[in-house]
Design a protein around this motif. Structure first.
Motif, mmCIF file in Angstrom:
data_model
loop_
_atom_site.group_PDB
_atom_site.id
_atom_site.type_symbol
_atom_site.label_atom_id
_atom_site.label_comp_id
_atom_site.label_asym_id
_atom_site.label_seq_id
_atom_site.Cartn_x
_atom_site.Cartn_y
_atom_site.Cartn_z
ATOM 1 N N THR A 1 0.861 -1.182 0.000
ATOM 2 C CA THR A 1 0.000 0.000 0.000
ATOM 3 C C THR A 1 0.895 1.228 0.000
ATOM 4 O OG1 THR A 1 -0.154 0.011 2.418
ATOM 5 C CG2 THR A 1 -1.900 -1.131 1.231
ATOM 6 N N ASP A 2 0.461 2.247 -0.722
ATOM 7 C CA ASP A 2 1.232 3.471 -0.902
ATOM 8 C C ASP A 2 0.275 4.632 -0.650
ATOM 9 O OD1 ASP A 2 2.647 5.672 -1.828
ATOM 10 O OD2 ASP A 2 3.353 4.681 -3.649
ATOM 11 N N THR A 3 0.427 5.291 0.491
ATOM 12 C CA THR A 3 -0.482 6.355 0.899
ATOM 13 C C THR A 3 0.255 7.681 1.004
ATOM 14 O OG1 THR A 3 -1.697 4.718 2.207
ATOM 15 C CG2 THR A 3 -2.150 7.036 2.674
ATOM 16 N N VAL A 4 -0.203 8.684 0.259
ATOM 17 C CA VAL A 4 0.368 10.023 0.382
ATOM 18 C C VAL A 4 -0.186 10.625 1.675
ATOM 19 C CG1 VAL A 4 0.532 12.335 -0.618
ATOM 20 C CG2 VAL A 4 0.582 10.317 -2.115
ATOM 21 N N ILE A 5 0.712 11.019 2.573
ATOM 22 C CA ILE A 5 0.268 11.563 3.862
ATOM 23 C C ILE A 5 0.475 13.077 3.959
ATOM 24 C CG2 ILE A 5 0.426 9.392 5.128
ATOM 25 C CD1 ILE A 5 3.157 10.171 6.133
ATOM 26 N N GLY A 6 1.081 13.667 2.938
ATOM 27 C CA GLY A 6 1.233 15.112 2.893
ATOM 28 C C GLY A 6 2.013 15.527 1.661
ATOM 29 N N SER A 7 1.769 16.770 1.205
ATOM 30 C CA SER A 7 2.535 17.276 0.062
ATOM 31 C C SER A 7 2.597 18.800 0.109
ATOM 32 C CB SER A 7 1.933 16.801 -1.257
ATOM 33 O OG SER A 7 0.645 17.360 -1.440
ATOM 34 N N VAL A 8 3.599 19.338 -0.573
ATOM 35 C CA VAL A 8 3.820 20.776 -0.653
ATOM 36 C C VAL A 8 4.057 21.121 -2.117
ATOM 37 C CG1 VAL A 8 5.376 22.669 -0.006
ATOM 38 C CG2 VAL A 8 4.863 20.857 1.651
ATOM 39 N N LYS B 1 5.463 22.891 -11.235
ATOM 40 C CA LYS B 1 4.967 21.547 -11.537
ATOM 41 C C LYS B 1 5.685 20.441 -10.773
ATOM 42 C CE LYS B 1 3.259 22.728 -16.091
ATOM 43 N NZ LYS B 1 3.237 22.373 -17.500
ATOM 44 N N ARG B 2 6.092 20.731 -9.547
ATOM 45 C CA ARG B 2 6.737 19.721 -8.696
ATOM 46 C C ARG B 2 6.158 19.823 -7.293
ATOM 47 N NH1 ARG B 2 8.943 17.711 -12.707
ATOM 48 N NH2 ARG B 2 11.129 17.716 -13.237
ATOM 49 N N ASP B 3 5.949 18.679 -6.681
ATOM 50 C CA ASP B 3 5.509 18.598 -5.294
ATOM 51 C C ASP B 3 6.557 17.871 -4.478
ATOM 52 O OD1 ASP B 3 2.999 19.780 -5.688
ATOM 53 O OD2 ASP B 3 2.041 17.872 -6.133
ATOM 54 N N LEU B 4 6.743 18.323 -3.250
ATOM 55 C CA LEU B 4 7.491 17.561 -2.256
ATOM 56 C C LEU B 4 6.425 16.798 -1.487
ATOM 57 C CD1 LEU B 4 9.963 16.795 -0.547
ATOM 58 C CD2 LEU B 4 9.538 18.874 0.797
ATOM 59 N N ARG B 5 6.535 15.494 -1.461
ATOM 60 C CA ARG B 5 5.491 14.715 -0.801
ATOM 61 C C ARG B 5 6.087 13.715 0.175
ATOM 62 N NH1 ARG B 5 3.484 10.382 -5.420
ATOM 63 N NH2 ARG B 5 5.551 9.496 -5.713
ATOM 64 N N MET B 6 5.260 13.330 1.133
ATOM 65 C CA MET B 6 5.616 12.299 2.111
ATOM 66 C C MET B 6 4.619 11.168 1.925
ATOM 67 S SD MET B 6 7.510 11.200 4.628
ATOM 68 C CE MET B 6 8.375 12.615 5.260
ATOM 69 N N ARG B 7 5.149 9.952 1.785
ATOM 70 C CA ARG B 7 4.294 8.780 1.605
ATOM 71 C C ARG B 7 4.631 7.728 2.653
ATOM 72 N NH1 ARG B 7 5.324 6.251 -3.712
ATOM 73 N NH2 ARG B 7 7.447 6.869 -3.316
ATOM 74 N N ARG B 8 3.632 6.918 2.956
ATOM 75 C CA ARG B 8 3.806 5.759 3.843
ATOM 76 C C ARG B 8 3.540 4.522 3.004
ATOM 77 N NH1 ARG B 8 0.619 2.442 7.469
ATOM 78 N NH2 ARG B 8 1.835 1.932 9.328
ATOM 79 N N LEU B 9 4.536 3.669 2.913
ATOM 80 C CA LEU B 9 4.384 2.411 2.186
ATOM 81 C C LEU B 9 4.435 1.262 3.178
ATOM 82 C CD1 LEU B 9 6.386 4.396 0.307
ATOM 83 C CD2 LEU B 9 5.917 2.554 -1.275
ATOM 84 N N VAL B 10 3.535 0.317 3.010
ATOM 85 C CA VAL B 10 3.566 -0.908 3.805
ATOM 86 C C VAL B 10 3.707 -2.054 2.809
ATOM 87 C CG1 VAL B 10 2.370 -2.382 5.455
ATOM 88 C CG2 VAL B 10 2.107 0.105 5.600
ATOM 89 N N VAL B 11 4.838 -2.751 2.913
ATOM 90 C CA VAL B 11 5.145 -3.852 2.009
ATOM 91 C C VAL B 11 4.982 -5.152 2.796
ATOM 92 C CG1 VAL B 11 6.803 -4.808 0.377
ATOM 93 C CG2 VAL B 11 6.824 -2.333 0.868
ATOM 94 N N GLN B 12 3.994 -5.925 2.417
ATOM 95 C CA GLN B 12 3.730 -7.192 3.105
ATOM 96 C C GLN B 12 4.818 -8.213 2.780
ATOM 97 O OE1 GLN B 12 1.335 -7.498 5.365
ATOM 98 N NE2 GLN B 12 0.671 -5.405 4.941
ATOM 99 N N PRO B 13 4.955 -9.269 3.573
ATOM 100 C CA PRO B 13 5.934 -10.318 3.243
ATOM 101 C C PRO B 13 5.700 -10.814 1.816
ATOM 102 C CG PRO B 13 5.107 -10.650 5.458
ATOM 103 C CD PRO B 13 4.272 -9.540 4.852
ATOM 104 N N GLY B 14 6.752 -10.835 1.022
ATOM 105 C CA GLY B 14 6.652 -11.230 -0.384
ATOM 106 C C GLY B 14 6.203 -10.097 -1.288
ATOM 107 N N LEU C 1 7.686 1.810 5.439
ATOM 108 C CA LEU C 1 8.648 2.771 4.923
ATOM 109 C C LEU C 1 8.015 4.147 4.869
ATOM 110 C CD1 LEU C 1 9.607 0.742 1.707
ATOM 111 C CD2 LEU C 1 10.631 0.521 3.960
ATOM 112 N N LEU C 2 8.789 5.185 5.106
ATOM 113 C CA LEU C 2 8.368 6.552 4.849
ATOM 114 C C LEU C 2 9.247 7.088 3.736
ATOM 115 C CD1 LEU C 2 7.856 8.045 8.427
ATOM 116 C CD2 LEU C 2 6.100 7.298 6.796
ATOM 117 N N SER C 3 8.601 7.660 2.729
ATOM 118 C CA SER C 3 9.304 8.179 1.567
ATOM 119 C C SER C 3 9.029 9.661 1.418
ATOM 120 C CB SER C 3 8.841 7.446 0.308
ATOM 121 O OG SER C 3 9.350 8.080 -0.850
ATOM 122 N N ALA C 4 10.082 10.464 1.351
ATOM 123 C CA ALA C 4 9.969 11.881 1.024
ATOM 124 C C ALA C 4 10.585 12.042 -0.356
ATOM 125 C CB ALA C 4 10.701 12.736 2.053
#
Length: 149
Positions: free
Chosen positions: A49-56, A66-79, A140-143
């Protein structure tokens, strides 16, 4: 006596700071670099799952249209898999909050393991994909900087 206590206090504070500082990770082991090691890489996500939790909007903040700085939360299940993608013009920093994942980069012939607390720098146009080879979900948290249509 005061010097010893002060020294111990400084050492303790330094140790706690170092322990709390994330480790940069993501380097290919010596002798394992490769020109293009991604033949057969997955191109579709699986069990992630890939959820955007904020952006600027960077145009409003620093004049980068035409660019955003964003923060995402990814949850990668086993496999689970984050599919092959490129970071050309899209730099990112990823921190593993919990669990572990393995990264497969275009420039490395072996997987690169990332454990909780590790930070991966994704820039310079690298292409890569990730898989959770463990038995627990990886969070994971991705900026990143993302182009906007």
């Amino acid at each position: 006596m005061t010097f010893n206590r002060m020294t111990l206090a400084v050492l303790a504070a330094t140790a706690s700071f170092v322990a709390a500082t994330p480790a940069f990770a993501g380097t290919c082991p010596a002798g394992k670099t490769a020109a293009n090691a991604l033949d057969g890489a997955p191109t579709a996500p699986s069990d992630v799952t890939d959820t955007v939790i904020g952006s600027v909007d960077l145009a409003k903040e620093i004049g980068v249209a035409k660019r955003d700085l964003r923060m995402r939360r990814l949850v990668v299940q086993p496999g689970g898999i984050v599919p092959l993608h490129s970071h050309a013009g899209r730099p990112a920093l990823i921190i593993v909050v919990s669990g572990a994942v393995t990264e497969y980069r275009s420039s490395c012939s072996v997987g690169i393991d990332h454990a909780a607390g590790d930070i991966s720098s994704e820039s310079d146009g690298i292409s890569h994909w990730w898989r959770n080879n463990g038995k627990t979900p990886a969070v994971l948290l991705s900026a990143d900087v993302k182009a906007r249509d």
